[in-house]
Design a protein around this motif. Sequence first.
Motif, PDB file in Angstrom:
ATOM      1  N   GLY A 118     -50.796  25.740  24.163  1.00 25.94           N
ATOM      2  CA  GLY A 118     -51.160  25.118  25.565  1.00 25.94           C
ATOM      3  C   GLY A 118     -52.924  24.854  25.737  1.00 25.94           C
ATOM      4  O   GLY A 118     -53.719  25.969  24.932  1.00 25.94           O
ATOM      5  N   GLU A 119     -53.338  23.991  25.989  1.00 28.60           N
ATOM      6  CA  GLU A 119     -54.777  23.497  26.432  1.00 28.60           C
ATOM      7  C   GLU A 119     -55.125  24.012  27.771  1.00 28.60           C
ATOM      8  O   GLU A 119     -54.542  23.216  28.664  1.00 28.60           O
ATOM      9  N   LYS A 120     -55.910  25.019  27.921  1.00 26.09           N
ATOM     10  CA  LYS A 120     -56.234  25.420  29.169  1.00 26.09           C
ATOM     11  C   LYS A 120     -56.833  24.746  29.985  1.00 26.09           C
ATOM     12  O   LYS A 120     -56.870  24.513  31.269  1.00 26.09           O
ATOM     13  N   SER A 122     -57.012  21.191  30.304  1.00 21.38           N
ATOM     14  CA  SER A 122     -56.441  20.115  30.722  1.00 21.38           C
ATOM     15  C   SER A 122     -54.851  20.442  31.246  1.00 21.38           C
ATOM     16  O   SER A 122     -54.274  19.616  31.760  1.00 21.38           O
ATOM     17  N   ARG A 123     -54.640  21.716  31.107  1.00 22.47           N
ATOM     18  CA  ARG A 123     -53.149  22.356  31.634  1.00 22.47           C
ATOM     19  C   ARG A 123     -52.035  21.635  30.831  1.00 22.47           C
ATOM     20  O   ARG A 123     -51.167  21.217  31.196  1.00 22.47           O
ATOM     21  N   THR A 124     -52.116  21.273  29.219  1.00 20.12           N
ATOM     22  CA  THR A 124     -51.432  20.597  28.482  1.00 20.12           C
ATOM     23  C   THR A 124     -50.521  21.679  27.739  1.00 20.12           C
ATOM     24  O   THR A 124     -51.001  22.508  27.238  1.00 20.12           O
ATOM     25  N   ILE A 125     -49.189  21.532  28.107  1.00 24.42           N
ATOM     26  CA  ILE A 125     -48.181  22.232  27.056  1.00 24.42           C
ATOM     27  C   ILE A 125     -48.008  21.694  25.705  1.00 24.42           C
ATOM     28  O   ILE A 125     -47.521  20.170  25.846  1.00 24.42           O
ATOM     29  N   MET A 126     -48.078  22.198  24.412  1.00 27.27           N
ATOM     30  CA  MET A 126     -48.242  21.556  23.224  1.00 27.27           C
ATOM     31  C   MET A 126     -46.873  21.958  22.465  1.00 27.27           C
ATOM     32  O   MET A 126     -47.060  21.683  21.503  1.00 27.27           O
ATOM     33  N   TRP A 266     -52.586  30.885  31.224  1.00 25.62           N
ATOM     34  CA  TRP A 266     -53.237  30.253  30.117  1.00 25.62           C
ATOM     35  C   TRP A 266     -54.140  30.864  29.337  1.00 25.62           C
ATOM     36  O   TRP A 266     -55.021  31.616  30.235  1.00 25.62           O
TER      37      TRP A 266
END
Length: 325
Positions: A118-120, A122-126, A266
């Motif tokens: 996850g990208e903290k 942008s709050r993107t779950i990857m 995150w």
Amino acid sequence: AYILIGVQEVKEGKSIVIGTTEHLEEANLQQFVNSKTNKPINFSYEVFVSDQKQVDVIQIPVQERPFFLLHDFGKLSKDKVYIRRGSSTDTADPDEIAKMGAAIFETKQTPNLSFQFGEKSSRTIMGSKLVLMSEVLLLPEKSEIPTIGRDLASIAEMINSSYYREFADYLFYTSLFRPIGFVVFNNGETVARNVKVQFSQPKLDQFFISDSSGYPHKPQYSGIALPAVRGIKSVFDKTGVDVEDRDDKWEVSVEVGSIQPGAQAWSDVFYIGESTPYDLNLMATVYADNLPRPFQVNLEISIVPKKRSVSLDELIEAANASNEE
């Protein structure tokens, strides 16, 4: 537990995948089962391909028991709770039914954790598979990169004579490194306390893992400069990620903290760099103070580097522009 349709069981041997061409309708199956039991059973149904053959899979997660039939059905009697003893089915006695209730209580007191990349910011779950696009800079040789003369004026202004060479290192590693983080979910009904993720990776040529303390600082043209070269860990840098450089491997520990029920947390980022294409399989272990035992998750990272040449003039221009910022 799992029920497999299309697999021939072999006693004390490896089962044989037969496959099936006729599949159930999940909605009909759900209605059929739950119309006969004292309360709904949570299960899912899907078709799985193995050895190029289709197998029906009924997945039954851990849930609140006991279950019993409202009416007799086939060889099964109503109002009786059944239990598995090894490979056979038997009727549960009152003590065993009581233990089922105790197991429900214990399950509710245990966090149910899962995690992904996850990208903290942008709050993107990857997901559990990640593709990293890195850039490998082909820079001039160090001997070709000029130093800044040490005259009285430059000494008085504390000019960094190795500024261009340090900037070349800084540019190389910041182009090579890519940030990675985790997002951890608490799907249970209790707080997950002091969650931590750990994994290790054998060392390879031109492969680097670093926390933020090892990430290169931008060099300074003048004044007292911080080291531009990566790999120097500061005792004042207290991040949630710690990367230890062992003799034969990198050890990574990611502190996530406590997570409320139904919430997600995150992690801070760490950095991975590799100058050649590489597929990385990580077996990450998740810990929590109130997790009865740690569990493992397999993660995959595909590193796709792209090479780019940087001339001496381009390097000098970039270094001067950075100094003017």
